[in-house]
Design a protein around this motif. Structure first.
Motif, PDB file in Angstrom:
ATOM      1  N   GLU A  92      36.180  47.930  49.076  1.00  0.00           N
ATOM      2  CA  GLU A  92      36.715  47.987  47.717  1.00  0.00           C
ATOM      3  C   GLU A  92      38.147  48.523  47.695  1.00  0.00           C
ATOM      4  N   THR A 157      41.885  43.999  42.469  1.00  0.00           N
ATOM      5  CA  THR A 157      42.082  44.465  43.841  1.00  0.00           C
ATOM      6  C   THR A 157      42.400  43.244  44.719  1.00  0.00           C
ATOM      7  N   LYS A 159      40.854  41.948  47.301  1.00  0.00           N
ATOM      8  CA  LYS A 159      39.693  41.101  47.552  1.00  0.00           C
ATOM      9  C   LYS A 159      39.227  40.393  46.280  1.00  0.00           C
ATOM     10  N   GLU A 160      39.340  41.044  45.134  1.00  0.00           N
ATOM     11  CA  GLU A 160      38.986  40.385  43.879  1.00  0.00           C
ATOM     12  C   GLU A 160      39.901  39.187  43.646  1.00  0.00           C
ATOM     13  N   LEU A 163      38.885  36.389  46.065  1.00  0.00           N
ATOM     14  CA  LEU A 163      37.625  35.773  45.656  1.00  0.00           C
ATOM     15  C   LEU A 163      37.840  34.865  44.444  1.00  0.00           C
ATOM     16  N   TRP A 185      36.080  36.712  53.223  1.00  0.00           N
ATOM     17  CA  TRP A 185      36.336  37.817  54.155  1.00  0.00           C
ATOM     18  C   TRP A 185      36.779  37.295  55.526  1.00  0.00           C
ATOM     19  N   THR A 195      28.228  43.590  48.893  1.00  0.00           N
ATOM     20  CA  THR A 195      29.645  43.661  48.556  1.00  0.00           C
ATOM     21  C   THR A 195      30.069  42.463  47.710  1.00  0.00           C
ATOM     22  N   HIS A 199      31.737  42.647  43.892  1.00  0.00           N
ATOM     23  CA  HIS A 199      32.984  41.990  43.512  1.00  0.00           C
ATOM     24  C   HIS A 199      32.784  41.029  42.339  1.00  0.00           C
ATOM     25  N   ARG A 202      32.527  43.045  39.151  1.00  0.00           N
ATOM     26  CA  ARG A 202      33.829  43.562  38.707  1.00  0.00           C
ATOM     27  C   ARG A 202      34.691  42.447  38.118  1.00  0.00           C
ATOM     28  N   LEU A 203      34.631  41.248  38.692  1.00  0.00           N
ATOM     29  CA  LEU A 203      35.394  40.131  38.144  1.00  0.00           C
ATOM     30  C   LEU A 203      34.872  39.740  36.758  1.00  0.00           C
TER      31      LEU A 203
END
Length: 230
Positions: A92, A157, A159-160, A163, A185, A195, A199, A202-203
């Motif tokens: 994260e 973030t 990674k967000e 994705l 990843w 994980t 994500h 959160r999105l």
């Protein structure tokens, strides 16, 4: 390849340095988090290896600071923390991968190669398909800008962002958690698939609404991005 290793255990550093020498990798070693940050800022690096527990500045805080400043440099975290929550937290905060101590130097080298391949591939793809525009979204991989209904989104973030970009490239296509871990990843991930759930959640919170959640659960399979389904 030029790698900065921020690790306070000198024995671990010596082991890594020995394998770097065999692989033709130039490694620099720093034993303090704050000093490591200053070295990162002062020179160009191809990859960072950061220990979780460091004097001066903890590794996870260092990783978060680097990402908040907009750097996309590949980061691998070394950690003695093997709990599920710690692993998710490291990802994260912007780490691309993590290796749990004690570890095999060969395993570390494999992770370095995998993360580097993903980074190189992502950069090549960005040249070909930098800008995407859909019904509600506009996104640029080069500038890391995201707009929804013409309004900027600034709280994603790294990674967000990656994705979201991947989903926008493949609208309405259903992906399993394993596929998303491998393709976003960048390697066959052996560990906690939660994980992905974190994500996606959160999105949804940052981008979706009650009428348009955008990210849909396909029960028993995985997830898909669809701007037309309520």
């Amino acid at each position: 390849m030029k790698i900065l290793v921020i690790e306070d255990n000198e024995s671990v550093c010596e082991m890594i340095e020995m394998f770097f020498s065999k692989e033709g990798i130039h490694g620099e070693f720093v034993h303090d988090g704050l000093e490591g940050y200053n070295r990162f800022k002062a020179e160009h690096w191809d990859l960072l290896i950061i220990d979780w527990m460091l004097p001066g500045m903890e590794g996870v805080s260092l990783c978060r600071k680097i990402r908040q400043e907009g750097s996309t440099i590949p980061i691998i975290m070394l950690t003695a923390k093997d709990s599920e929550s710690d692993q998710v937290l490291g990802l994260e905060m912007g780490a691309d991968d993590y290796v749990t101590k004690p570890f095999s130097p060969l395993a570390l080298m494999a992770r370095i190669r995998a993360v580097s391949r993903r980074y190189t591939s992502a950069n090549a793809m960005a040249v070909e398909t930098d800008y995407l525009s859909t019904k509600y979204f506009k996104i640029s991989k080069e500038t890391r800008e995201v707009f929804i209904n013409e309004k900027p989104v600034t709280n994603l973030t790294p990674k967000e962002f990656e994705l979201l970009y991947y989903f926008l490239q493949h609208p309405r296509q259903v992906f399993s958690r394993e596929q998303l871990l491998e393709r976003v990843w960048g390697y066959q991930y052996y560990g906690d698939e939660r994980t992905v759930d974190v994500h996606i959640k959160r999105l949804r919170k940052k981008l979706g609404t009650a009428d348009l959640p955008f990210f849909h659960t396909v029960w028993g399979v995985g997830y898909k991005f669809d701007e037309t389904v309520e």
